[in-house]
Design a protein around this motif. Structure first.
Motif, PDB file in Angstrom:
ATOM      1  N   GLU A 123       0.796  -1.220   0.000  1.00 30.16           N
ATOM      2  CA  GLU A 123       0.000   0.000   0.000  1.00 30.16           C
ATOM      3  C   GLU A 123       0.832   1.275   0.000  1.00 30.16           C
ATOM      4  OE1 GLU A 123      -2.566  -0.425   3.355  1.00 30.16           O
ATOM      5  OE2 GLU A 123      -3.606  -2.173   2.525  1.00 30.16           O
ATOM      6  N   GLY A 124       2.163   1.140  -0.010  1.00 31.54           N
ATOM      7  CA  GLY A 124       3.023   2.306  -0.071  1.00 31.54           C
ATOM      8  C   GLY A 124       3.521   2.775   1.285  1.00 31.54           C
ATOM      9  N   ALA A 125       4.599   3.561   1.248  1.00 32.51           N
ATOM     10  CA  ALA A 125       5.272   3.988   2.473  1.00 32.51           C
ATOM     11  C   ALA A 125       4.401   4.887   3.342  1.00 32.51           C
ATOM     12  CB  ALA A 125       6.578   4.700   2.120  1.00 32.51           C
ATOM     13  N   GLY A 126       3.588   5.738   2.720  1.00 34.11           N
ATOM     14  CA  GLY A 126       2.749   6.629   3.506  1.00 34.11           C
ATOM     15  C   GLY A 126       1.750   5.884   4.368  1.00 34.11           C
ATOM     16  N   ALA A 127       1.105   4.875   3.785  1.00 35.08           N
ATOM     17  CA  ALA A 127       0.132   4.081   4.534  1.00 35.08           C
ATOM     18  C   ALA A 127       0.808   3.309   5.665  1.00 35.08           C
ATOM     19  CB  ALA A 127      -0.595   3.124   3.601  1.00 35.08           C
ATOM     20  N   LEU A 128       1.993   2.763   5.397  1.00 35.88           N
ATOM     21  CA  LEU A 128       2.702   2.019   6.435  1.00 35.88           C
ATOM     22  C   LEU A 128       3.129   2.944   7.568  1.00 35.88           C
ATOM     23  CD1 LEU A 128       3.888  -0.653   7.431  1.00 35.88           C
ATOM     24  CD2 LEU A 128       5.969  -0.127   6.148  1.00 35.88           C
ATOM     25  N   GLN A 164      13.124   8.396   4.255  1.00 38.70           N
ATOM     26  CA  GLN A 164      12.542   9.682   4.630  1.00 38.70           C
ATOM     27  C   GLN A 164      11.142   9.515   5.218  1.00 38.70           C
ATOM     28  OE1 GLN A 164      12.801  11.652   0.841  1.00 38.70           O
ATOM     29  NE2 GLN A 164      14.857  12.475   1.215  1.00 38.70           N
ATOM     30  N   ALA A 165      10.336   8.663   4.591  1.00 32.90           N
ATOM     31  CA  ALA A 165       8.953   8.497   5.021  1.00 32.90           C
ATOM     32  C   ALA A 165       8.823   7.717   6.322  1.00 32.90           C
ATOM     33  CB  ALA A 165       8.157   7.795   3.923  1.00 32.90           C
ATOM     34  N   LEU A 166       9.734   6.769   6.570  1.00 33.26           N
ATOM     35  CA  LEU A 166       9.533   5.790   7.638  1.00 33.26           C
ATOM     36  C   LEU A 166      10.555   5.883   8.760  1.00 33.26           C
ATOM     37  CD1 LEU A 166       8.716   2.993   5.100  1.00 33.26           C
ATOM     38  CD2 LEU A 166       7.131   3.763   6.863  1.00 33.26           C
ATOM     39  N   TYR A 167      11.433   6.864   8.696  1.00 35.48           N
ATOM     40  CA  TYR A 167      12.538   6.950   9.645  1.00 35.48           C
ATOM     41  C   TYR A 167      12.067   6.902  11.097  1.00 35.48           C
ATOM     42  CZ  TYR A 167      16.654   8.680  12.103  1.00 35.48           C
ATOM     43  OH  TYR A 167      17.716   8.803  12.955  1.00 35.48           O
ATOM     44  N   GLU A 168      11.037   7.636  11.430  1.00 40.70           N
ATOM     45  CA  GLU A 168      10.641   7.775  12.834  1.00 40.70           C
ATOM     46  C   GLU A 168       9.786   6.618  13.346  1.00 40.70           C
ATOM     47  OE1 GLU A 168       9.828  11.930  14.233  1.00 40.70           O
ATOM     48  OE2 GLU A 168       9.884  12.339  12.077  1.00 40.70           O
ATOM     49  N   VAL A 169       9.408   5.686  12.461  1.00 41.53           N
ATOM     50  CA  VAL A 169       8.572   4.559  12.914  1.00 41.53           C
ATOM     51  C   VAL A 169       9.273   3.212  12.737  1.00 41.53           C
ATOM     52  CG1 VAL A 169       6.406   5.774  12.524  1.00 41.53           C
ATOM     53  CG2 VAL A 169       7.407   4.422  10.664  1.00 41.53           C
ATOM     54  N   ALA A 170      10.507   3.205  12.243  1.00 43.74           N
ATOM     55  CA  ALA A 170      11.235   1.953  12.009  1.00 43.74           C
ATOM     56  C   ALA A 170      12.271   1.732  13.094  1.00 43.74           C
ATOM     57  CB  ALA A 170      11.915   1.988  10.641  1.00 43.74           C
ATOM     58  N   ASP A 171      12.272   0.533  13.666  1.00 38.71           N
ATOM     59  CA  ASP A 171      13.328   0.172  14.621  1.00 38.71           C
ATOM     60  C   ASP A 171      14.563  -0.351  13.903  1.00 38.71           C
ATOM     61  OD1 ASP A 171      11.909   0.805  17.027  1.00 38.71           O
ATOM     62  OD2 ASP A 171      10.686  -0.981  16.698  1.00 38.71           O
ATOM     63  N   ALA A 172      14.434  -0.679  12.620  1.00 42.92           N
ATOM     64  CA  ALA A 172      15.552  -1.052  11.760  1.00 42.92           C
ATOM     65  C   ALA A 172      15.057  -0.976  10.327  1.00 42.92           C
ATOM     66  CB  ALA A 172      16.074  -2.459  12.069  1.00 42.92           C
ATOM     67  N   PHE A 173      15.975  -0.706   9.405  1.00 41.72           N
ATOM     68  CA  PHE A 173      15.674  -0.769   7.982  1.00 41.72           C
ATOM     69  C   PHE A 173      16.393  -1.975   7.374  1.00 41.72           C
ATOM     70  CE2 PHE A 173      14.877   3.889   8.347  1.00 41.72           C
ATOM     71  CZ  PHE A 173      13.606   3.905   7.808  1.00 41.72           C
TER      72      PHE A 173
END
Length: 361
Positions: A123-128, A164-173
């Motif tokens: 569904e894309g990075a924004g939705a996640l 950029q979109a998920l930095y603050e909600v990811a515990d790891a990439f």
């Protein structure tokens, strides 16, 4: 109950329909007040020998959920409730995309395997981002597996956009450059291309750290099991030189060696039991190449505590499961936890860390 009732019923359905039904049910369970936390108290390991601190995060269990099962992060609380030490969601791309045409997921029951050619449907990075931001307090770290949209020409911009979109909600990439189902993706594993991509990702992570004052999540890269040994060594070296903080070994394979089911003719990536020995050997190679400088995550054919322990002794600090969960059911993490404790006792080891790399030589 899973093996006698639920699994036979699910296996009568189309594989992808069963997948959506299961994840949908877990998504509903995730919203039941109090249930995920209560269930996790029963399923998470009570054995302190299995706990670790990696990249500044506590991991109560070395057993995680691999990417692909919960692509859109809809059931993270429920998967955490099963006792996983961490949950990897995705693969996510900057823009939503439908993936490849169905059918695109196939079971091979006699081989205890799956073949998929999903094509990064998500569904894309924004939705996640919105979904993960709404989770509240987490009971286990959530990793985000990132990739490129199918028709993007400049892959680097897509990986950077995901950070950029998920930095603050990811515990790891997790940088996924090894799926066989997106055209041209595996070419990014070549040392030169991989180095440039990972440096760009690491640079964006640092830029986001300075912008947000939020602790930087570690960045791992996921490699394929089909690389020539010299290419695998070069890719590992490029990842280390770029400052990567972990390796996931390995993704699905294009090999069909030893399969018996008619679906072996289907195109896509193969996962499950046929990868058990191959992925463990690659974990050992990665551990030797890195000399333990960064954690290695072993994935591929983990169906039991013995499978997980073999990867740990080969050099994995953590392991992940996917196909094993489909074939063995939701009790698998708890069974692995109990079995790992028994194996540590058998070998006279006081902590999991003493087993990591014990067989790497």
């Amino acid at each position: 109950m899973y093996r006698r009732v639920i699994k036979p019923a699910l296996f009568r359905l189309d594989a992808e329909d069963a997948h959506h039904l299961t994840v949908g049910a877990l998504a509903l369970a995730s919203r039941v007040p109090g249930w995920p936390a209560a269930a996790r108290r029963l399923s998470a390991p009570a054995d302190p020998r299995l706990s670790q601190t990696l990249w500044g995060h506590p991991y109560a269990s070395p057993v995680g959920l691999a990417a692909g099962l919960d692509k859109n992060g809809v059931a993270v609380p429920a998967f955490s409730a099963l006792g996983f030490g961490f949950v990897e969601v995705g693969t996510v791309t900057p823009e939503p995309q439908p993936g490849n045409e169905r059918p695109r997921l196939f079971r091979l029951p006699p081989d205890e395997a799956l073949i998929n050619r999903m094509g990064f449907n998500n569904e894309g990075a924004g939705a996640l981002r919105e979904r993960l931001a709404g989770l509240g307090q987490r009971t286990a770290p959530v990793w985000v597996n990132i990739g490129k949209n199918k028709h993007t020409e400049d892959a680097t911009q897509d990986y950077v956009a995901c950070v950029q979109a998920l930095y603050e909600v990811a515990d790891a990439f997790v940088v996924n450059v090894s799926s066989p189902n997106t055209p041209g993706l595996r070419a990014l594993q070549a040392a030169g291309d991989l180095s440039a991509l990972l440096r760009a990702v690491m640079s964006e992570v640092e830029a986001q750290r300075l912008r947000t004052a939020h602790r930087a999540p570690p960045v791992l890269v996921k490699l394929a099991p089909d690389l020539h040994p010299a290419d695998f060594e070069a890719s590992v070296g490029a990842a280390l030189d770029a400052g990567i903080q972990g390796l996931i070994v390995s993704n699905t394979t294009l090999s069909r060696e030893g399969l018996s089911h008619a679906h072996r003719e289907q195109s896509g990536g193969l996962s499950g039991r046929p990868l058990t020995q191959r992925s463990t050997a690659l974990v050992r190679d990665a551990f030797r190449l890195t000399r333990g400088r960064v954690p290695v995550v072993g994935v591929g054919g983990v169906f039991s505590a013995a499978d997980a322990y073999a990867k740990i002794r080969a050099g994995a600090s953590l392991v992940e499961v996917y196909s094993g969960l489909i074939y063995e059911g939701p009790g698998l993490p708890a069974r692995i936890h109990r079995g790992l404790g028994e194996l540590l006792s058998r070998d006279g080891l006081a902590h999991l860390s003493e087993a990591i790399g014990a067989d790497a030589g």
